[in-house]
Design a protein around this motif. Sequence first.
Motif, short mmCIF file in Angstrom:
data_model
loop_
_atom_site.label_atom_id
_atom_site.label_comp_id
_atom_site.label_asym_id
_atom_site.label_seq_id
_atom_site.Cartn_x
_atom_site.Cartn_y
_atom_site.Cartn_z
N GLU A 61 77.87 -42.86 -42.50
CA GLU A 61 78.09 -43.94 -41.55
C GLU A 61 76.80 -44.74 -41.33
O GLU A 61 75.69 -44.23 -41.51
CB GLU A 61 78.57 -43.37 -40.21
CG GLU A 61 79.95 -42.72 -40.28
CD GLU A 61 80.41 -42.26 -38.92
OE1 GLU A 61 79.61 -42.39 -37.97
OE2 GLU A 61 81.56 -41.76 -38.82
N THR A 62 76.99 -45.99 -40.93
CA THR A 62 75.84 -46.87 -40.71
C THR A 62 75.05 -46.39 -39.51
O THR A 62 75.60 -46.09 -38.44
CB THR A 62 76.32 -48.30 -40.47
OG1 THR A 62 77.03 -48.76 -41.62
CG2 THR A 62 75.15 -49.23 -40.19
N ASP A 63 73.72 -46.28 -39.69
CA ASP A 63 72.82 -45.89 -38.61
C ASP A 63 71.58 -46.78 -38.66
O ASP A 63 71.52 -47.77 -39.41
CB ASP A 63 72.46 -44.41 -38.71
CG ASP A 63 71.89 -44.05 -40.08
OD1 ASP A 63 71.55 -44.99 -40.85
OD2 ASP A 63 71.78 -42.86 -40.39
N LEU A 64 70.59 -46.44 -37.89
CA LEU A 64 69.39 -47.26 -37.80
C LEU A 64 68.65 -47.31 -39.13
O LEU A 64 68.14 -48.38 -39.53
CB LEU A 64 68.47 -46.70 -36.70
CG LEU A 64 67.16 -47.48 -36.49
CD1 LEU A 64 67.45 -48.92 -36.08
CD2 LEU A 64 66.29 -46.78 -35.44
N ARG A 65 68.60 -46.18 -39.83
CA ARG A 65 67.92 -46.17 -41.12
C ARG A 65 68.59 -47.11 -42.11
O ARG A 65 67.92 -47.84 -42.87
CB ARG A 65 67.91 -44.73 -41.67
CG ARG A 65 67.10 -44.57 -42.93
CD ARG A 65 66.99 -43.11 -43.32
NE ARG A 65 68.30 -42.53 -43.59
CZ ARG A 65 68.48 -41.28 -44.06
NH1 ARG A 65 67.43 -40.51 -44.26
NH2 ARG A 65 69.69 -40.81 -44.29
#
Length: 413
Positions: A61-65
Amino acid sequence: MRTPRVSVVSPRISGLRTCRAWLEARPQAADAVLALALLLLGLPQLYLEDLPRGLDVYYAETDLRHLVVIVAMTMMLAFRRTRPLAALCVIVAGWVVLTVWHYPPSIPDFAAYLVAVYSVAAHRGLAISALGGLVALVALNGFLVAFPGELGIMSFMTDNALVIGLWVLGRNLRLRRAYFAELEDRAARLERARGTDARAARVEERSRIARELHDVVAHHVSVMTVQAGAARRILDRHPAGAREAMTTIEEVGRTALSEMRRIVGVLRTERDESAGGELAPQPGLGDLGELLDHVRDTGLSVQLWVEGEARTPSPGVDVAAFRLIQEALTNTLKHAGPQARAWVRLRYTGADLTVEIEDDGRGTATIMADNGDRPGHGLVGMYERVALYGGELRIGPRVGGGFGVRARFPLEA
């Protein structure tokens, strides 16, 4: 009284023009704006679009990294003109990182990749752009092979064709820009050469005019010397003859001073000593009949009209008028066509002499096409001759077709 038109530009249009000019003056800022636009348009897709069934297990899933890598990849477009190959390599490296970390592909990173491929081809030479294209194709096909889903042959073909097409488009635009830049540079060089040629033609024409007038002025001085000697010898025993000789000296001296005054203002180069053979007396309007006979022998129909009471102009004006007619008829022979006719008019008044040369041929279009709407050396010579004697010259198309030359010479000094 006519009211001047006032153009009103709305503040909105004026602001857009100012913004466009500012971006054109700062290309890197314009590229940064493009990168920000791609981010704003593509980032919502990371959160709104669901992954296909089966891929949701593979991709993280999309995260800050994930966001940091995408922002870094997209913002490299700010250097797409100054460092296009480096920007492409960073974007490809970001693709590798996202693939290793199992992040799904997105619109910003793929759009940045395509723009980088175009930029490296459009802003670098063939060697660097070919290297960038090879890196882009290797990275694309590596990603397609590593894609967890099943991709058919059509997907490989269309994706590779898209990348190759963008590279070819960038190369074509670069070559087109180089071609237009070369045309502009060549036009500037030709413009400078044309100006140099025109100045050289003026200098040469002035020097030739001075040589033509040399014999006239020398003749006047010789006459004055002879008359002065005769007046000195007969002054005591024949005063009336001496006065007549002094009157002749006065008239000839004024004429000589008038000729000298005209040529001193325009003569800027030393007389060519090697042209001593050209110092023979020059023809004048008295030789016009012979000139017209020579022109008629070529097949051109020429008619001559003389209006008013013929007067003898000064020797310089006589030479200038003859040369003007000669040059105009020469242009008629070259440009008017085989069926053309020409007319020469000499109109004498109490103060001036008007010379008109007209034809009914196709000379207007031909002369303009040959000279690019600029006067050639012959026309430069016409202007110089007429201006030398304080006259006026008009050259241009004739009403009803053909070409016309009209000059007015003052008969008084």
